[in-house]
Design a protein around this motif. Sequence first.
Motif, PDB file in Angstrom:
ATOM      1  N   VAL A 433       1.388  -1.328   0.115  1.00 14.28           N
ATOM      2  CA  VAL A 433      -0.084   0.142   0.101  1.00 14.28           C
ATOM      3  C   VAL A 433       0.589   1.418  -0.016  1.00 14.28           C
ATOM      4  O   VAL A 433       1.937   1.475   1.017  1.00 14.28           O
ATOM      5  CB  VAL A 433      -1.255  -0.170   1.150  1.00 14.28           C
ATOM      6  N   GLU A 434       1.034   1.969  -1.223  1.00 17.09           N
ATOM      7  CA  GLU A 434       1.501   3.249  -1.615  1.00 17.09           C
ATOM      8  C   GLU A 434       0.378   4.338  -1.360  1.00 17.09           C
ATOM      9  O   GLU A 434      -0.142   4.401  -2.313  1.00 17.09           O
ATOM     10  CB  GLU A 434       2.265   3.346  -2.618  1.00 17.09           C
ATOM     11  N   VAL A 435       1.080   5.532  -0.360  1.00 19.48           N
ATOM     12  CA  VAL A 435       0.537   7.092  -0.131  1.00 19.48           C
ATOM     13  C   VAL A 435       0.672   8.037  -1.565  1.00 19.48           C
ATOM     14  O   VAL A 435       1.754   8.390  -1.516  1.00 19.48           O
ATOM     15  CB  VAL A 435       0.245   7.058   1.158  1.00 19.48           C
ATOM     16  N   LEU A 436      -0.121   7.902  -2.337  1.00 20.91           N
ATOM     17  CA  LEU A 436       0.089   8.786  -3.428  1.00 20.91           C
ATOM     18  C   LEU A 436       0.458  10.294  -2.917  1.00 20.91           C
ATOM     19  O   LEU A 436       1.305  10.634  -3.286  1.00 20.91           O
ATOM     20  CB  LEU A 436      -0.394   8.650  -4.707  1.00 20.91           C
ATOM     21  N   ALA A 437      -1.357  10.351  -2.258  1.00 22.76           N
ATOM     22  CA  ALA A 437      -1.793  12.046  -1.965  1.00 22.76           C
ATOM     23  C   ALA A 437      -2.723  11.869  -1.264  1.00 22.76           C
ATOM     24  O   ALA A 437      -3.879  11.167  -1.623  1.00 22.76           O
ATOM     25  CB  ALA A 437      -2.157  12.929  -3.450  1.00 22.76           C
ATOM     26  N   THR A 451       1.687  10.820   2.928  1.00 25.05           N
ATOM     27  CA  THR A 451       2.292  10.479   1.505  1.00 25.05           C
ATOM     28  C   THR A 451       3.737   9.876   1.981  1.00 25.05           C
ATOM     29  O   THR A 451       4.490  10.617   1.859  1.00 25.05           O
ATOM     30  CB  THR A 451       1.955  12.318   1.390  1.00 25.05           C
ATOM     31  N   GLY A 452       3.472   9.465  -0.103  1.00 25.92           N
ATOM     32  CA  GLY A 452       4.428   9.487  -0.632  1.00 25.92           C
ATOM     33  C   GLY A 452       6.132   7.803   0.687  1.00 25.92           C
ATOM     34  O   GLY A 452       6.356   7.245   0.448  1.00 25.92           O
ATOM     35  N   GLU A 453       4.823   7.641   1.446  1.00 24.49           N
ATOM     36  CA  GLU A 453       4.822   6.377   2.363  1.00 24.49           C
ATOM     37  C   GLU A 453       4.507   5.186   2.108  1.00 24.49           C
ATOM     38  O   GLU A 453       3.198   4.991   1.549  1.00 24.49           O
ATOM     39  CB  GLU A 453       4.577   6.436   3.184  1.00 24.49           C
ATOM     40  N   ALA A 454       5.343   3.902   2.092  1.00 20.50           N
ATOM     41  CA  ALA A 454       4.778   2.864   1.656  1.00 20.50           C
ATOM     42  C   ALA A 454       4.471   1.516   2.706  1.00 20.50           C
ATOM     43  O   ALA A 454       5.759   1.785   2.814  1.00 20.50           O
ATOM     44  CB  ALA A 454       5.728   2.368   0.266  1.00 20.50           C
ATOM     45  N   ALA A 455       3.577   0.438   3.180  1.00 19.28           N
ATOM     46  CA  ALA A 455       3.668  -0.434   3.577  1.00 19.28           C
ATOM     47  C   ALA A 455       3.568  -1.365   2.945  1.00 19.28           C
ATOM     48  O   ALA A 455       2.850  -1.897   1.733  1.00 19.28           O
ATOM     49  CB  ALA A 455       2.665   0.140   4.687  1.00 19.28           C
ATOM     50  N   ARG A 456       4.273  -2.707   3.286  1.00 22.19           N
ATOM     51  CA  ARG A 456       4.163  -4.046   2.969  1.00 22.19           C
ATOM     52  C   ARG A 456       2.703  -4.828   4.037  1.00 22.19           C
ATOM     53  O   ARG A 456       3.182  -5.182   4.989  1.00 22.19           O
ATOM     54  CB  ARG A 456       5.385  -4.514   2.445  1.00 22.19           C
TER      55      ARG A 456
END
Length: 908
Positions: A433-437, A451-456
Amino acid sequence: MRLLHAQLRHVRLHRELAVTFHPRLTLLGGANETGKSTLVEALHKGLFLKASATGKGVDELRSRAGGQPEVEIGFEAAGRQWLLRKRFSGSSGTVQLSDGAGTNLSGGAAEDQLARLLGVEGAVEGRQISQLPQRWAHLWVRQGEAGGNPLEGKGASYDLDRLVHQLQQRGSSAALESPLDRRVEALLQGEWEQLFTATGKVRAGSPLAHARQELEQAHAAVEQARTRLEQLEAALEELQRIDNRLQSIDTVDRPALETHQQQAAQGQRALEQAEAKAALERSRREPLAQQLHTLQGQLQQLTTLASEQAQASGERDRCRAQQVEQQQRLQTLAQQLEQRQQQLTALQQELNERAKAVDLAQLLVEGATAQQRQSELSEQRRRFSGLQEQASGVKTRLAELPAITSEQLQSLRQAERRQALALARLEAMAATVEVLATDQPLSLDGQALQTGEAARISQAAELRVGAGVRLRIQPGGGEALDQAEAERDAAGQALTALLQQLAVPDGEQAEQLLRQRTELESELNQLRRSASEIPWQRLDSQLAAQAQKLRQLDAALAAQLERLEQLRRSGALPAEASLESWLPEARQLQQLGQARWQQLQQEQQSGQAQQQQLQQQAQQNGNRLGELEGRLAALVQRRSTLVAEHGSPESLREQADALGQQLAHHDAQLNALELELEGLRRQAGNVSQEAMGQRLQQLLAEKEGLLHQRGQNEQLCRSLGASDPQAALEQAEAAMDTAQERCNAIEARASALQLLLERFRQARSALADRYSQPMTLAIGGYLASLNAGSDAALLDFDAAKGFAGLQLRQGQESFSFERLSGGTREQVAAAVRLALAEVLVPAYDGALPMVFDDAFTNSDPERIEGLKRMLERASAKGVQVLLLSCTPNDYSDLANRIGKQVNLTAGG
């Protein structure tokens, strides 16, 4: 790489041998069968032969007295000091390599590390024993191999790759050829091969072949037209000549024949008159010639007698002088015989005294040897006790280590691999899951996302958006995800259980503990084998026997104590510490003295025989002198008789001169008549009637032939003149010029291709010189040390094949290596090997060992001095020289100056 020391045990004739090597030069001397070559072979196999090898390579090392061969070598490499131990016992052979700084390797790991330190691919196994002589073949010169060319064979035999690298460091580091160079040369070569064969001949069917064929045909057409024109011109000229000759026959030759017939009769009458005069003159000359011959015979007899008389007188004088010389030689020889007899008596006394000293020295040496043997037996008892103590310590260390087997370690490694696979599978099914905006706060399972952070995520998770939105995210895989999680948990539990069972934190620790147990068990087995080789059950009986032998030797020495003291006071015997080294020299001196005594005895017998021979010669000379005196008197008497009968030689010469003048007068008249006869005969022959008739027939036949030739030439002129020969020639010449221009153009292109190829090859040769030139300079330095002349080496280099074409240039002439004499081949090969080692030294930490095993057997004393200068030069440049020789005295001064000398004896 530098050798420090070596120790051999149970290696052929060496029960035990220890040698320490000098950093620059070690001279190992000893007679044949003292084990010099055995030491060289053991060092080489210790470095390059696998400890577990079997077959001929190991059998050659086995001791005559039993026991497994052991080789221990200390050396410097890679900035550290290493100790190598190898025991060659087939499949149970052992190898250990340590550096004294924590590195202790055994088995395959030790062999691999040793190969890396020596710069070779790996240890040689028993079935590959044929590869062993190629290892360091340029550095290891065995007996009988010194005259071989070191650059023959494959480049691996002299470390070509490493040698080229070092030569690049010395000179240019540029590559021999670039890919573009090779492509351009290939294109040029292809173009050239379309025109020429591999042997340089013009290729059949090529454009050049066609152009040359057309040019040859045009040449043939021109020659044919020119020949036709020349034939027409020649036929016209021949017609003119025939007409002229026919006119000459009718107006000149035939009238002249009639005049010659009239002159023939007059010449015949004059010839008959001249022959009558010559016959009369010959009848007057013959008595005078016979009288002159008689006088010359008498004069020759007198001359011969005078010569024989002078010869006999000279031989008589020589016999008298020889008689005086023989008497003087007899007196001198008698004095020499008396002096030699005195020398024989004195030398016999000296030999008797020396024999007594040698016998006493032998008793002392035997006593010292028995004492040393007793010490060795005591040392074996102490060593056995020490081995037992070491074995007890190893057993204690083994007991302290956890009992880990290789099977348990394998199970642990498998469990680790299963856990890693389960984790990898689970990770493969995970989602991201990646937060684009976002304009609201986000969280995943309670963890905030920016924003800009990703979680696996690898399992179901809850995603919250702001305060009122909740989403459940399920990763792919369905039931497979649960199964993967279950496998991960099971693998983790199994791994934890195994780690707890073995009491280790991880597999690396377990493997390290297993390695320690294996090394300790190997060390324990080695200690047990070492202990089994000591005959401990017979030590007490052997010690008692040695004590009894010592008592017997002491008793024998006590009986001759007074003589021993006398010899020591006189200096005939040295101190006990140097007796062992003195005894061989004393025996050698005794043998030399005995040989000298025999030589003097032979010289005495030879002198007596010579004296007897001189006496016989003197008697024969006296007899010959009497014969000469009688012969000389007979010659004087015979000459007086001849002078009385015929006169003196002077009067005979005067008579002969007078007769000679008369004969000369008659000979002059005869010669004048002969010349006159010859002219008359020639004139009569020229104008004879028969010749005139034959000449007339010849003229008629010639006229008939000329008429026939005139008809033929007229027919030929009509045939050749049917068309214009001059126009045909000009047309053929124009066609030939066109063919010549086309052929010249193609040949110019071929010459350009040839020139380009030659330039490419010259460039390649120039690049190759960057390798061969530094090598020839290095070799030249050693040749200059060997010979102060202008000797130099010549070499060729090929990037694929390496160095070749070794030649020795002496003055303006060059000789291939195979044409050199045996001694020169040894010396040139040594210069090449030392130069190779010098260039390779930087690749081996600034030092490299070089072995010469009786390598200079064909070198005279003058060349030995040059060889010593070569060895000293090499040792100064980092080459460690091991020189083995049956004649160490030839090199002792060199060893004393820059190294050390070790003398080997039979059995170590």
